[in-house]
Design a protein around this motif. Structure first.
Motif, PDB file in Angstrom:
ATOM      1  N   SER A   1      -4.150   9.871 -15.067  1.00  0.00           N
ATOM      2  CA  SER A   1      -4.573   8.958 -15.955  1.00  0.00           C
ATOM      3  C   SER A   1      -4.969   9.197 -17.577  1.00  0.00           C
ATOM      4  CB  SER A   1      -6.158   8.325 -14.719  1.00  0.00           C
ATOM      5  OG  SER A   1      -7.246   9.503 -15.420  1.00  0.00           O
ATOM      6  N   MET A   2      -4.372   9.191 -17.801  1.00  0.00           N
ATOM      7  CA  MET A   2      -4.321   8.364 -19.450  1.00  0.00           C
ATOM      8  C   MET A   2      -5.559   6.951 -20.505  1.00  0.00           C
ATOM      9  SD  MET A   2      -0.975  10.093 -20.350  1.00  0.00           S
ATOM     10  CE  MET A   2      -1.499  10.167 -22.081  1.00  0.00           C
TER      11      MET A   2
ATOM     12  N   ALA B   1      -8.306   1.344 -23.461  1.00  0.00           N
ATOM     13  CA  ALA B   1      -7.817   0.760 -22.346  1.00  0.00           C
ATOM     14  C   ALA B   1      -6.835   2.556 -21.791  1.00  0.00           C
ATOM     15  CB  ALA B   1      -6.174   0.567 -23.381  1.00  0.00           C
ATOM     16  N   LYS B   2      -7.104   2.192 -20.749  1.00  0.00           N
ATOM     17  CA  LYS B   2      -6.826   3.688 -19.614  1.00  0.00           C
ATOM     18  C   LYS B   2      -5.309   3.033 -18.865  1.00  0.00           C
ATOM     19  CE  LYS B   2     -10.775   1.307 -16.994  1.00  0.00           C
ATOM     20  NZ  LYS B   2     -11.851   1.398 -15.896  1.00  0.00           N
ATOM     21  N   ILE B   3      -5.041   4.447 -18.098  1.00  0.00           N
ATOM     22  CA  ILE B   3      -4.712   3.615 -17.391  1.00  0.00           C
ATOM     23  C   ILE B   3      -3.724   4.958 -16.704  1.00  0.00           C
ATOM     24  CG2 ILE B   3      -2.313   4.431 -19.179  1.00  0.00           C
ATOM     25  CD1 ILE B   3       0.231   2.647 -17.955  1.00  0.00           C
ATOM     26  N   ARG B   4      -3.076   4.055 -15.110  1.00  0.00           N
ATOM     27  CA  ARG B   4      -2.532   5.723 -14.211  1.00  0.00           C
ATOM     28  C   ARG B   4      -1.541   5.478 -14.951  1.00  0.00           C
ATOM     29  NH1 ARG B   4      -6.256   5.711  -9.621  1.00  0.00           N
ATOM     30  NH2 ARG B   4      -7.606   3.920  -9.766  1.00  0.00           N
ATOM     31  N   TRP B   5      -0.576   6.514 -14.716  1.00  0.00           N
ATOM     32  CA  TRP B   5       0.487   7.432 -15.286  1.00  0.00           C
ATOM     33  C   TRP B   5       1.156   6.802 -14.459  1.00  0.00           C
ATOM     34  CZ3 TRP B   5       2.881   8.638 -19.608  1.00  0.00           C
ATOM     35  CH2 TRP B   5       3.957   8.862 -19.787  1.00  0.00           C
TER      36      TRP B   5
ATOM     37  N   ARG C   1      -7.297  14.604 -12.797  1.00  0.00           N
ATOM     38  CA  ARG C   1      -7.377  14.223 -10.782  1.00  0.00           C
ATOM     39  C   ARG C   1      -7.075  12.759 -11.080  1.00  0.00           C
ATOM     40  NH1 ARG C   1     -12.705  17.034 -13.096  1.00  0.00           N
ATOM     41  NH2 ARG C   1     -12.225  15.580 -15.377  1.00  0.00           N
ATOM     42  N   GLY C   2      -7.097  12.055 -12.090  1.00  0.00           N
ATOM     43  CA  GLY C   2      -6.529  10.834 -11.759  1.00  0.00           C
ATOM     44  C   GLY C   2      -7.394   9.737 -11.915  1.00  0.00           C
ATOM     45  N   ARG C   3      -8.812  10.206 -12.672  1.00  0.00           N
ATOM     46  CA  ARG C   3     -10.655   9.658 -12.898  1.00  0.00           C
ATOM     47  C   ARG C   3     -10.181   8.191 -14.037  1.00  0.00           C
ATOM     48  NH1 ARG C   3     -15.407  14.105 -13.034  1.00  0.00           N
ATOM     49  NH2 ARG C   3     -14.370  15.113 -11.289  1.00  0.00           N
ATOM     50  N   ILE C   4     -10.126   7.512 -13.302  1.00  0.00           N
ATOM     51  CA  ILE C   4      -9.052   6.128 -14.534  1.00  0.00           C
ATOM     52  C   ILE C   4     -10.662   4.896 -14.753  1.00  0.00           C
ATOM     53  CG2 ILE C   4      -8.751   4.113 -12.598  1.00  0.00           C
ATOM     54  CD1 ILE C   4      -6.707   4.256 -15.274  1.00  0.00           C
TER      55      ILE C   4
ATOM     56  N   SER D   1     -13.722   4.668 -17.779  1.00  0.00           N
ATOM     57  CA  SER D   1     -13.802   4.604 -19.181  1.00  0.00           C
ATOM     58  C   SER D   1     -15.022   5.314 -20.414  1.00  0.00           C
ATOM     59  CB  SER D   1     -14.547   2.651 -19.375  1.00  0.00           C
ATOM     60  OG  SER D   1     -13.366   1.889 -18.277  1.00  0.00           O
ATOM     61  N   SER D   2     -15.014   6.085 -19.979  1.00  0.00           N
ATOM     62  CA  SER D   2     -15.693   7.079 -20.217  1.00  0.00           C
ATOM     63  C   SER D   2     -15.094   8.371 -20.605  1.00  0.00           C
ATOM     64  CB  SER D   2     -17.115   7.054 -19.682  1.00  0.00           C
ATOM     65  OG  SER D   2     -17.617   8.703 -20.105  1.00  0.00           O
ATOM     66  N   ASP D   3     -14.721   8.497 -22.617  1.00  0.00           N
ATOM     67  CA  ASP D   3     -13.972   9.727 -21.980  1.00  0.00           C
ATOM     68  C   ASP D   3     -14.820  10.860 -21.812  1.00  0.00           C
ATOM     69  OD1 ASP D   3     -15.323  10.818 -25.685  1.00  0.00           O
ATOM     70  OD2 ASP D   3     -15.774   9.923 -24.300  1.00  0.00           O
ATOM     71  N   SER D   4     -15.983  11.486 -21.274  1.00  0.00           N
ATOM     72  CA  SER D   4     -16.999  12.221 -20.789  1.00  0.00           C
ATOM     73  C   SER D   4     -15.857  12.708 -19.528  1.00  0.00           C
ATOM     74  CB  SER D   4     -18.254  12.512 -20.669  1.00  0.00           C
ATOM     75  OG  SER D   4     -18.095  11.637 -20.138  1.00  0.00           O
ATOM     76  N   GLU D   5     -15.177  12.328 -19.042  1.00  0.00           N
ATOM     77  CA  GLU D   5     -14.905  12.225 -17.479  1.00  0.00           C
ATOM     78  C   GLU D   5     -13.357  12.229 -17.400  1.00  0.00           C
ATOM     79  OE1 GLU D   5     -15.864  11.207 -14.298  1.00  0.00           O
ATOM     80  OE2 GLU D   5     -18.127  11.125 -15.274  1.00  0.00           O
ATOM     81  N   TYR D   6     -12.492  12.879 -18.796  1.00  0.00           N
ATOM     82  CA  TYR D   6     -11.180  12.803 -18.597  1.00  0.00           C
ATOM     83  C   TYR D   6     -11.406  14.572 -19.809  1.00  0.00           C
ATOM     84  CZ  TYR D   6     -10.134   8.331 -18.950  1.00  0.00           C
ATOM     85  OH  TYR D   6      -9.931   6.937 -18.381  1.00  0.00           O
ATOM     86  N   GLU D   7     -10.264  15.368 -18.649  1.00  0.00           N
ATOM     87  CA  GLU D   7      -9.864  16.748 -19.246  1.00  0.00           C
ATOM     88  C   GLU D   7     -10.226  17.201 -20.591  1.00  0.00           C
ATOM     89  OE1 GLU D   7      -7.938  17.229 -15.730  1.00  0.00           O
ATOM     90  OE2 GLU D   7      -9.183  19.100 -15.101  1.00  0.00           O
TER      91      GLU D   7
END
Length: 123
Positions: free
Chosen positions: A32-33, A48-52, A100-103, A105-111
């Protein structure tokens, strides 16, 4: 994974910009991005967010209908097309990626997070 954001600039209200987020490695379908932005003196904000793989996307209410995603899977690059820009869209935009695909809305969840590209909407 390194993320390189680009495409920002100065644009008049009503104008358009296309942001790019290039990943240094192959992006797998489970990834996810997302894009976030931060204006001076304000908190970081989800854009915005998206499942690749599936291409399923979600947008903040403030940009819904004006921003869209596109992907270049061969180049591992995500694009954010921003139309009808408003002064309140001004900020430092940066992209984030989570294998890991954590879609979220919190940037802390992104690697991974990129450095950002500045968008300024002003007449």
């Amino acid at each position: 994974v390194q993320l390189q954001a680009s495409g920002g600039g100065l644009v008049q209200p009503g104008g358009s910009l296309r942001l790019s987020c290039a990943a240094s490695r192959r992006i797998f379908s489970s990834t996810s991005m997302a894009w976030f932005r931060q204006a001076p003196g304000k908190e970081r904000e989800f854009v915005a967010k998206i499942r690749w793989g599936a291409g399923t996307s979600y947008f903040a209410d403030s940009v819904q209908g004006r921003f869209t995603f596109s992907r270049d899977k061969a180049e591992n690059t995500l694009f954010l097309q921003m139309n009808n820009l408003k002064p309140e869209d001004t900020g430092l935009y940066y992209c984030a990626l989570d294998r890991r695909g954590r879609i979220s809305s919190s940037d802390s969840e992104y690697e991974y997070r990129g450095q950002g590209t500045q968008v300024t909407v002003s007449s």
